[in-house]
Design an enzyme around this catalytic site. Sequence first.
Site, PDB file in Angstrom:
ATOM      1  N   ARG A   1      -7.994   8.468   3.409  1.00 30.05           N
ATOM      2  CA  ARG A   1      -9.003   7.428   3.153  1.00 30.05           C
ATOM      3  C   ARG A   1      -9.737   7.066   4.438  1.00 30.05           C
ATOM      4  O   ARG A   1     -10.979   6.983   4.468  1.00 30.05           O
ATOM      5  CB  ARG A   1      -8.309   6.181   2.566  1.00 30.05           C
ATOM      6  CG  ARG A   1      -9.212   4.948   2.470  1.00 30.05           C
ATOM      7  CD  ARG A   1      -8.399   3.717   2.102  1.00 30.05           C
ATOM      8  NE  ARG A   1      -7.365   3.417   3.081  1.00 30.05           N
ATOM      9  CZ  ARG A   1      -7.560   2.729   4.202  1.00 30.05           C
ATOM     10  NH1 ARG A   1      -8.772   2.273   4.510  1.00 30.05           N
ATOM     11  NH2 ARG A   1      -6.564   2.493   5.038  1.00 30.05           N
ATOM     12  N   ARG A   2      -9.000   6.851   5.511  1.00 27.72           N
ATOM     13  CA  ARG A   2      -9.637   6.517   6.793  1.00 27.72           C
ATOM     14  C   ARG A   2     -10.448   7.698   7.317  1.00 27.72           C
ATOM     15  O   ARG A   2     -11.552   7.526   7.829  1.00 27.72           O
ATOM     16  CB  ARG A   2      -8.572   6.093   7.811  1.00 27.72           C
ATOM     17  CG  ARG A   2      -7.948   4.729   7.515  1.00 27.72           C
ATOM     18  CD  ARG A   2      -6.754   4.439   8.392  1.00 27.72           C
ATOM     19  NE  ARG A   2      -6.197   3.107   8.123  1.00 27.72           N
ATOM     20  CZ  ARG A   2      -4.935   2.777   8.325  1.00 27.72           C
ATOM     21  NH1 ARG A   2      -4.077   3.675   8.796  1.00 27.72           N
ATOM     22  NH2 ARG A   2      -4.513   1.544   8.054  1.00 27.72           N
TER      23      ARG A   2
ATOM     24  N   LYS B   1       0.817  -1.215   0.000  1.00 23.11           N
ATOM     25  CA  LYS B   1       0.000   0.000   0.000  1.00 23.11           C
ATOM     26  C   LYS B   1       0.852   1.267   0.000  1.00 23.11           C
ATOM     27  O   LYS B   1       0.347   2.349  -0.322  1.00 23.11           O
ATOM     28  CB  LYS B   1      -0.977   0.006   1.184  1.00 23.11           C
ATOM     29  CG  LYS B   1      -0.362   0.168   2.553  1.00 23.11           C
ATOM     30  CD  LYS B   1      -1.439   0.100   3.625  1.00 23.11           C
ATOM     31  CE  LYS B   1      -0.874   0.202   5.032  1.00 23.11           C
ATOM     32  NZ  LYS B   1      -0.324   1.516   5.357  1.00 23.11           N
ATOM     33  N   ASP B   2       2.143   1.147   0.327  1.00 28.18           N
ATOM     34  CA  ASP B   2       3.052   2.294   0.296  1.00 28.18           C
ATOM     35  C   ASP B   2       3.733   2.476  -1.065  1.00 28.18           C
ATOM     36  O   ASP B   2       4.479   3.434  -1.255  1.00 28.18           O
ATOM     37  CB  ASP B   2       4.139   2.157   1.363  1.00 28.18           C
ATOM     38  CG  ASP B   2       3.593   2.217   2.776  1.00 28.18           C
ATOM     39  OD1 ASP B   2       2.457   2.696   2.952  1.00 28.18           O
ATOM     40  OD2 ASP B   2       4.304   1.772   3.704  1.00 28.18           O
TER      41      ASP B   2
ATOM     42  N   ARG C   1       1.027  10.384  13.165  1.00 24.29           N
ATOM     43  CA  ARG C   1       2.160   9.869  12.405  1.00 24.29           C
ATOM     44  C   ARG C   1       3.018   9.007  13.310  1.00 24.29           C
ATOM     45  O   ARG C   1       2.840   8.946  14.509  1.00 24.29           O
ATOM     46  CB  ARG C   1       3.007  11.027  11.858  1.00 24.29           C
ATOM     47  CG  ARG C   1       2.403  11.815  10.703  1.00 24.29           C
ATOM     48  CD  ARG C   1       2.383  11.064   9.379  1.00 24.29           C
ATOM     49  NE  ARG C   1       3.630  10.380   9.092  1.00 24.29           N
ATOM     50  CZ  ARG C   1       4.742  10.943   8.606  1.00 24.29           C
ATOM     51  NH1 ARG C   1       4.772  12.237   8.368  1.00 24.29           N
ATOM     52  NH2 ARG C   1       5.819  10.218   8.356  1.00 24.29           N
TER      53      ARG C   1
ATOM     54  N   ARG D   1       2.530   5.197  17.607  1.00 25.19           N
ATOM     55  CA  ARG D   1       1.098   5.515  17.554  1.00 25.19           C
ATOM     56  C   ARG D   1       0.361   4.925  18.753  1.00 25.19           C
ATOM     57  O   ARG D   1      -0.488   5.592  19.359  1.00 25.19           O
ATOM     58  CB  ARG D   1       0.504   4.998  16.233  1.00 25.19           C
ATOM     59  CG  ARG D   1       1.081   5.673  15.016  1.00 25.19           C
ATOM     60  CD  ARG D   1       0.419   5.201  13.732  1.00 25.19           C
ATOM     61  NE  ARG D   1       1.177   5.644  12.561  1.00 25.19           N
ATOM     62  CZ  ARG D   1       0.679   5.745  11.336  1.00 25.19           C
ATOM     63  NH1 ARG D   1      -0.579   5.411  11.110  1.00 25.19           N
ATOM     64  NH2 ARG D   1       1.421   6.158  10.330  1.00 25.19           N
TER      65      ARG D   1
ATOM     66  N   CYS E   1      -0.435   7.579  -3.409  1.00 21.63           N
ATOM     67  CA  CYS E   1      -0.719   6.835  -2.178  1.00 21.63           C
ATOM     68  C   CYS E   1      -1.372   7.718  -1.122  1.00 21.63           C
ATOM     69  O   CYS E   1      -1.723   7.237  -0.048  1.00 21.63           O
ATOM     70  CB  CYS E   1       0.569   6.259  -1.599  1.00 21.63           C
ATOM     71  SG  CYS E   1       1.444   5.131  -2.675  1.00 21.63           S
TER      72      CYS E   1
END
Length: 305
Positions: free
Chosen positions: A131-132, A83-84, A149, A155, A242
């Site tokens: 997106r989230r 996904k990156d 981040r 996190r 992305c």
Amino acid sequence: MNPSTLRIATRKSALALWQAEHVAALLRAAHPGLAVALVPMTTRGDEIQDRPLATIGGKGLFLKELEVAMLEGRADLAVHSLKDVPAQLESGFTLPAILPRADAADAFVSNHYAELAALPSGARVGTSSLRRQAQLRALRPDLVLLDLRGNVGTRLGKLDNGDYDAIVLACAGLERLGLAPRIRARLAAPDWLPAPGQAAIAIEARSDQPAVLALLAALDDADTRLAVTAERAMNQALGGSCTVPVGAWCMLVEHGLHLCGLVGDAASGRLLLAEAGGATDQAVALGQQVAAALLAQGADELLAR
């Protein structure tokens, strides 16, 4: 001539190192006698932690230094979370192997609330993913969405420190680090769409290294490659970044592939949705078809924001 040692360029985060070690173990098992070594590196994406990725160049910042190491002959391959990886690779690079996909859902993580619906109005939820944010705002416009981040441990530390009431991470990353107990609820398709390629590990190498490519090809998972090819084709047709609020989920079904796509607006929570089916040999065309349906609904206007 086959190389006697394969050198893996990897970021230094715990998750990146886990993924690189996982690939190293698979390579040793597939090719007995092959030596595999890790080359840990710090990328610009890792160094800049005080600004959202979308404002500093996107997740491609995690790839650049690893690609330079391959070009300069200091590494033979790089391991990434797919996904990156931008939809369009830099010239001279290819993805010879994509590993079997893990759980592609997002994880709702909280110390006090069991699920998203249980959060009180005004609760603080951390995620830097547009997106989230778009999907959160569509479901719970009453929440306060804050940037988040850092690596997985950072996190979780901010959540435990009380900076947030909940955070959203990828299930796969938590599971790979032995942190699955932190998952309170899964945010999963078809009601919630992951990032294109989420939960798949990709191996990148130079296109002009046939001996290396042949060794890596043994790890490729055909079913995962089919699904993520459709997802990434959709993303590329929508602009290929992305950092845009794009979700995609492709499943192998009885008669081929079924792709669901989403474009959202992180500010308003407006979501555009489209889906279609196609044959397994038409994965790219399927992605382009779903992207065209989203663009016909006005996705380009949302993406331009």
